[in-house]
Enzyme design. Structure first.
Site, PDB file in Angstrom:
ATOM      1  N   TYR A 135       9.005   6.592  -2.017  1.00 43.35           N
ATOM      2  CA  TYR A 135       9.300   5.216  -2.428  1.00 43.35           C
ATOM      3  C   TYR A 135       9.876   5.197  -3.839  1.00 43.35           C
ATOM      4  O   TYR A 135       9.416   5.914  -4.711  1.00 43.35           O
ATOM      5  CB  TYR A 135       8.018   4.380  -2.413  1.00 43.35           C
ATOM      6  CG  TYR A 135       7.460   4.166  -1.030  1.00 43.35           C
ATOM      7  CD1 TYR A 135       7.964   3.169  -0.206  1.00 43.35           C
ATOM      8  CD2 TYR A 135       6.432   4.972  -0.538  1.00 43.35           C
ATOM      9  CE1 TYR A 135       7.457   2.968   1.070  1.00 43.35           C
ATOM     10  CE2 TYR A 135       5.918   4.780   0.737  1.00 43.35           C
ATOM     11  CZ  TYR A 135       6.431   3.784   1.530  1.00 43.35           C
ATOM     12  OH  TYR A 135       5.936   3.588   2.788  1.00 43.35           O
ATOM     13  N   GLU A 177       6.483  -5.928   6.570  1.00 44.62           N
ATOM     14  CA  GLU A 177       6.526  -7.332   7.024  1.00 44.62           C
ATOM     15  C   GLU A 177       7.920  -7.698   7.523  1.00 44.62           C
ATOM     16  O   GLU A 177       8.067  -8.510   8.441  1.00 44.62           O
ATOM     17  CB  GLU A 177       6.100  -8.272   5.891  1.00 44.62           C
ATOM     18  CG  GLU A 177       4.695  -8.004   5.355  1.00 44.62           C
ATOM     19  CD  GLU A 177       4.673  -6.972   4.230  1.00 44.62           C
ATOM     20  OE1 GLU A 177       5.700  -6.297   3.997  1.00 44.62           O
ATOM     21  OE2 GLU A 177       3.620  -6.830   3.579  1.00 44.62           O
ATOM     22  N   GLY A 227      10.454  -2.080   5.354  1.00 47.64           N
ATOM     23  CA  GLY A 227       9.375  -2.898   4.788  1.00 47.64           C
ATOM     24  C   GLY A 227       8.541  -3.412   5.952  1.00 47.64           C
ATOM     25  O   GLY A 227       9.085  -3.956   6.911  1.00 47.64           O
ATOM     26  N   ASN A 239       9.892  -5.643   9.043  1.00 44.29           N
ATOM     27  CA  ASN A 239       9.965  -5.071  10.394  1.00 44.29           C
ATOM     28  C   ASN A 239       9.320  -6.013  11.419  1.00 44.29           C
ATOM     29  O   ASN A 239       9.855  -6.227  12.509  1.00 44.29           O
ATOM     30  CB  ASN A 239       9.225  -3.732  10.455  1.00 44.29           C
ATOM     31  CG  ASN A 239       9.889  -2.650   9.624  1.00 44.29           C
ATOM     32  OD1 ASN A 239      11.060  -2.764   9.283  1.00 44.29           O
ATOM     33  ND2 ASN A 239       9.140  -1.604   9.308  1.00 44.29           N
ATOM     34  N   ASP A 260      13.192   2.071  11.922  1.00 48.63           N
ATOM     35  CA  ASP A 260      11.927   1.317  11.926  1.00 48.63           C
ATOM     36  C   ASP A 260      11.984   0.157  12.909  1.00 48.63           C
ATOM     37  O   ASP A 260      10.998  -0.175  13.560  1.00 48.63           O
ATOM     38  CB  ASP A 260      11.688   0.690  10.541  1.00 48.63           C
ATOM     39  CG  ASP A 260      11.302   1.714   9.510  1.00 48.63           C
ATOM     40  OD1 ASP A 260      11.589   2.888   9.713  1.00 48.63           O
ATOM     41  OD2 ASP A 260      10.714   1.307   8.496  1.00 48.63           O
ATOM     42  N   ASP A 298       4.254  -1.670  13.026  1.00 53.46           N
ATOM     43  CA  ASP A 298       4.876  -2.979  12.803  1.00 53.46           C
ATOM     44  C   ASP A 298       5.424  -3.532  14.122  1.00 53.46           C
ATOM     45  O   ASP A 298       5.298  -4.725  14.404  1.00 53.46           O
ATOM     46  CB  ASP A 298       6.016  -2.865  11.778  1.00 53.46           C
ATOM     47  CG  ASP A 298       5.533  -2.287  10.465  1.00 53.46           C
ATOM     48  OD1 ASP A 298       4.359  -2.501  10.104  1.00 53.46           O
ATOM     49  OD2 ASP A 298       6.324  -1.593   9.804  1.00 53.46           O
TER      50      ASP A 298
END
Ligand code: ADP
Length: 315
Positions: free
Chosen positions: A101, A34, A32, A36, A293, A257
């Site tokens: 997703y 945010e 995700g 991350n 990530d 990110d």
């Protein structure tokens, strides 16, 4: 309150060992945009609070536990009856990853303005920075209102607002994205976008016109991510470009990110623009040089690691 508040959909992720249609193993983790950024900032020693919702399931437990373990405050992470969303990564070859997703009707999409109000009410003093991305308003009307509420509360509390455009073309039409993101961008202090995403923040024109339009609207810095070519920042006073750090790229997912986490860390530390950019390209390089990530993101003491010669053993 935490130095930074961010909100969005944190999901479980499955990272397949090989082509998914052949079956085989996968690694379970958390993803995700945010989330991350929140982890990246926490690794660098900043206080971060994450607002969102996960399901009453084991994947939700994983998301909550991971964020907590990484030092992200989860007091505003609600448990919703809907299931935790899942994202599936299939690294088809180095540098090319398929992303699927499974987030329809998931807990993250139930995020509402009320969640954001609760997040801000949790602490008496406001955050210094609110970080939002273009993923969350694309999830539906509730999450879009949550982002708007967060921006309104942050601005009225004197916090700086950072928007990472993070366009997800599969979630909404380009015209809706442009309308929503342009309205959000002009309320932000820091706008981050890739070269391809920048046109979603304004009425038209080339990069120079779009950046000038944002600065004229009151944005204080526009940061453009350029992948392996590095990144640029334009303020009303200066334009700076920094090439990417040379690393062996093994996994491109999460670089943006990671870059934002490094850049915002520089903002929180009061660094000048060149040093903010340098920290961003450093954390971005860590992300592409490591699998996952956020798993390979640096702590503050590891930031200098990229200066070590190849083959170094750190004892
Ligand atoms: P996104 O993941 O949002 O598409 P980018 O690919 O532009 O974002 O990556 C963000 C930043 O990460 C870049 O500005 C750059 O500093 C760094 N980065 C990306 N790719 C590489 C790479 N191959 N080598 C070194 N650094 C990279």
């Amino acid at each position: 309150m935490s130095e930074v508040v961010t909100l969005g959909e944190a999901m479980a992720c499955l990272r397949a060992d090989g082509p998914i249609n052949l079956g085989g193993g996968a690694h379970i983790s958390v993803a995700g945009a945010e989330a991350n950024v929140a982890i990246g900032l926490a690794r660098l020693g900043h206080g971060v609070s994450f607002a969102g919702a996960v399901g009453p399931d084991r994947l939700g437990d994983l998301v909550r536990r991971t964020l907590r373990a990484e030092g992200v405050a989860v007091g505003a992470l609600r448990t919703d009856p809907a299931p935790t969303g899942i994202v599936v990564f299939e690294q088809r070859m180095t540098g090319v990853t398929r992303v699927d997703y499974h987030r329809r009707a998931s807990a993250g999409g139930t995020l509402s303005a009320g969640d954001v109000e609760s997040a801000f009410a949790l602490h008496p003093s406001p955050p210094r920075v609110l970080h939002v991305t273009g993923v969350t308003p694309a999830l539906g009307p509730g999450p879009a209102q949550a982002v708007q509420a967060a921006v309104r509360l942050a601005r009225s509390a004197g916090a700086r607002v950072c928007l990472d455009v993070n366009h997800r073309a599969r979630l909404w039409s380009e015209s809706t994205a442009r309308r929503t993101l342009t309205a959000l961008a002009v309320q932000a202090d820091i706008v981050v976008a890739s070269e391809e995403e920048l046109p979603l923040t304004g009425a038209g024109g080339g990069e120079a016109e779009l950046v000038a339009g944002l600065l004229a609207a009151g944005v204080s810095e526009v940061v453009v991510k350029r992948g392996a070519a590095g990144a640029s920042v334009v303020t009303t006073r200066e334009t700076l470009h920094l090439p990417a750090r040379p690393v062996t790229a093994v996994d491109p997912i999460g670089a943006g990110d990671a870059f934002v986490a490094g850049y915002l860390s520089g903002v929180l530390d009061g660094l000048p623009a060149a040093a903010r950019l340098a920290r961003g390209v450093t954390t971005g390089a860590f992300a592409v040089a490591c699998h996952g990530d956020w798993e390979g993101l640096p702590t503050r003491s590891e930031l200098d690691m990229l200066d070590l010669p190849d083959g170094s053993a750190v004892r």
